[in-house]
Enzyme design. Structure first.
Site, PDB file in Angstrom:
ATOM      1  N   HIS A  37       0.844  -1.205   0.000  1.00  0.00           N
ATOM      2  CA  HIS A  37       0.000   0.000   0.000  1.00  0.00           C
ATOM      3  C   HIS A  37       0.881   1.258   0.000  1.00  0.00           C
ATOM      4  O   HIS A  37       0.595   2.235  -0.697  1.00  0.00           O
ATOM      5  CB  HIS A  37      -0.904   0.015   1.243  1.00  0.00           C
ATOM      6  N   GLN A 148      -0.467  -4.428  -9.191  1.00  0.00           N
ATOM      7  CA  GLN A 148      -0.354  -5.582 -10.096  1.00  0.00           C
ATOM      8  C   GLN A 148      -0.610  -6.889  -9.333  1.00  0.00           C
ATOM      9  O   GLN A 148      -1.012  -7.883  -9.910  1.00  0.00           O
ATOM     10  CB  GLN A 148       1.043  -5.583 -10.730  1.00  0.00           C
ATOM     11  N   ASP A 150      -3.011  -7.667  -7.564  1.00  0.00           N
ATOM     12  CA  ASP A 150      -4.389  -8.072  -7.852  1.00  0.00           C
ATOM     13  C   ASP A 150      -4.651  -7.799  -9.334  1.00  0.00           C
ATOM     14  O   ASP A 150      -5.414  -6.901  -9.704  1.00  0.00           O
ATOM     15  CB  ASP A 150      -5.353  -7.298  -6.964  1.00  0.00           C
ATOM     16  N   SER A 185       1.072  -9.147   1.624  1.00  0.00           N
ATOM     17  CA  SER A 185      -0.393  -9.178   1.636  1.00  0.00           C
ATOM     18  C   SER A 185      -0.903  -9.072   3.061  1.00  0.00           C
ATOM     19  O   SER A 185      -0.270  -9.578   3.997  1.00  0.00           O
ATOM     20  CB  SER A 185      -0.881 -10.503   1.026  1.00  0.00           C
TER      21      SER A 185
HETATM   22  P1  AMP Z   1      -6.252  -4.320  -0.441  1.00  0.00           P
HETATM   23  O1  AMP Z   1      -6.145  -3.471   0.778  1.00  0.00           O
HETATM   24  O2  AMP Z   1      -5.704  -5.694  -0.273  1.00  0.00           O
HETATM   25  O3  AMP Z   1      -7.621  -4.276  -1.067  1.00  0.00           O
HETATM   26  O4  AMP Z   1      -5.284  -3.648  -1.515  1.00  0.00           O
HETATM   27  C1  AMP Z   1      -5.387  -2.306  -1.862  1.00  0.00           C
HETATM   28  C2  AMP Z   1      -4.511  -2.032  -3.067  1.00  0.00           C
HETATM   29  O5  AMP Z   1      -3.162  -2.346  -2.748  1.00  0.00           O
HETATM   30  C3  AMP Z   1      -4.891  -2.882  -4.287  1.00  0.00           C
HETATM   31  O6  AMP Z   1      -4.826  -2.081  -5.450  1.00  0.00           O
HETATM   32  C4  AMP Z   1      -3.828  -3.947  -4.285  1.00  0.00           C
HETATM   33  O7  AMP Z   1      -3.550  -4.471  -5.562  1.00  0.00           O
HETATM   34  C5  AMP Z   1      -2.626  -3.174  -3.745  1.00  0.00           C
HETATM   35  N1  AMP Z   1      -1.652  -4.110  -3.171  1.00  0.00           N
HETATM   36  C6  AMP Z   1      -1.866  -5.090  -2.259  1.00  0.00           C
HETATM   37  N2  AMP Z   1      -0.735  -5.781  -2.018  1.00  0.00           N
HETATM   38  C7  AMP Z   1       0.215  -5.231  -2.808  1.00  0.00           C
HETATM   39  C8  AMP Z   1       1.604  -5.505  -3.019  1.00  0.00           C
HETATM   40  N3  AMP Z   1       2.224  -6.479  -2.384  1.00  0.00           N
HETATM   41  N4  AMP Z   1       2.280  -4.723  -3.906  1.00  0.00           N
HETATM   42  C9  AMP Z   1       1.651  -3.720  -4.575  1.00  0.00           C
HETATM   43  N5  AMP Z   1       0.347  -3.410  -4.413  1.00  0.00           N
HETATM   44  C10 AMP Z   1      -0.357  -4.160  -3.549  1.00  0.00           C
END
Ligand code: AMP
Length: 281
Positions: A37, A148, A150, A185
């Site tokens: 994030h 990327q 997701d 993650s």
């Molecule tokens: P989330 O909080 O899991 O819904 O993720 C929010 C955003 O962060 C989404 O656009 C994800 O693709 C991105 N994201 C999550 N993990 C990663 C990562 N390891 N590297 C880059 N972006 C990420």
């Protein structure tokens, strides 16, 4: 850093910012913030005057048997990470303000929503597309930052932006990984010690598959089988799916040529992880 809880207040604020020609970047998240994030925030700060970070655990994208209730909520840590990364506005709406009683409207991106992760997670991408559409209308950003990591989600949102004429540019940012290759993650904290030790096999295997393709192995089924077998042989994970599709629109490929997305989903016990790699040949 400003904290805003109501959609109307955020829209009022961004309207006043836009009047002074400020450019706005939006980073939508579900909280439990980590370095992935943070990388999106950094990129948004570089490319915009104002960065809005939204934190909302979106009930509409969790199935009835999924982990909505046990999804990690780490508000205090999140606020610290947001501050340390110089977020300008943190938007944390309540469920009720996003889905007030009587709510009936959802966005669906046909075909793309039912492949890969969508095949197992029915309704997931309908929830994702709906919340992102709402956030775009509330925050009116110039640029939207997604990961990327997701890949399917990013492609679906790209399609929605085009199809529904949202005046925003999507920036897809690279996957941030732990030193051993595991994609960072929010769900990694669910892994037991032994599962965490095994988990780097996911990226190791994807990287090996990339090498095999670069060396001339173009057979989709053979590569899929290689990935499936290698992950299950070297860990206790159960592979949910491995797929090789066109990286720009997730369409089917018969041979591994051009820009290919290799995506995998698997389960360590109850913990579901996803990862992917792009191969150009
Ligand atoms: P989330 O909080 O899991 O819904 O993720 C929010 C955003 O962060 C989404 O656009 C994800 O693709 C991105 N994201 C999550 N993990 C990663 C990562 N390891 N590297 C880059 N972006 C990420």
């Amino acid at each position: 850093m400003k904290r805003i809880y109501s959609p109307d207040s955020l829209t009022k604020l961004v309207d006043s910012l836009r009047k002074t020609n400020k450019t706005i970047g939006l980073v939508p998240t579900m909280g439990a913030l980590h370095q992935g994030h943070a990388s999106l925030i950094t990129r948004s700060r570089r490319e915009n005057d104002v960065t809005i970070l939204s934190i909302f655990v979106n009930p509409a994208q969790f199935g009835p048997t999924e982990d909505f209730n046990r999804y990690p909520r780490t508000e205090i840590k999140d606020e610290l990470l947001a501050k340390n990364n110089n977020v300008d506005i943190m938007f944390c709406p309540t469920n009720k303000s996003i889905y007030p009683s009587g709510y009936l409207t959802f966005v669906r991106v046909e075909r793309l929503e039912s492949m890969l992760c969508g095949a197992k997670r029915k309704g997931h991408f309908k929830g994702v597309a709906t919340i992102v559409a709402k956030l775009l209308n509330i925050a009116k950003p110039d640029k939207l930052y997604m990961g990327q990591k997701d890949a399917q989600q990013s492609i679906i949102i790209q399609r929605m932006i085009k199809d529904l004429n949202f005046p925003v540019k999507l920036k897809i940012c690279p996957t941030i990984r732990e030193k051993d290759g595991l994609a960072v993650s929010s769900r990694n904290i669910y892994l037991s010690q032994s599962q965490r030790i095994e988990a780097p096999v996911i990226f190791k295997t994807l990287s090996q598959a990339k090498l095999l393709i670069k060396k001339g192995n173009k057979d989709v089924e053979k590569i899929k089988k290689y990935i499936n077998t290698s992950i299950e042989k070297h860990s206790s994970a159960k592979v949910e799916y491995v797929d090789c599709v066109k990286a720009d629109d997730l369409s089917e490929v018969l041979r591994l040529k051009g820009r290919i997305l290799i995506a995998v989903a698997l389960k360590f016990g109850k913990t579901r992880l996803i990862d992917n790699i792009i191969v150009s040949s």
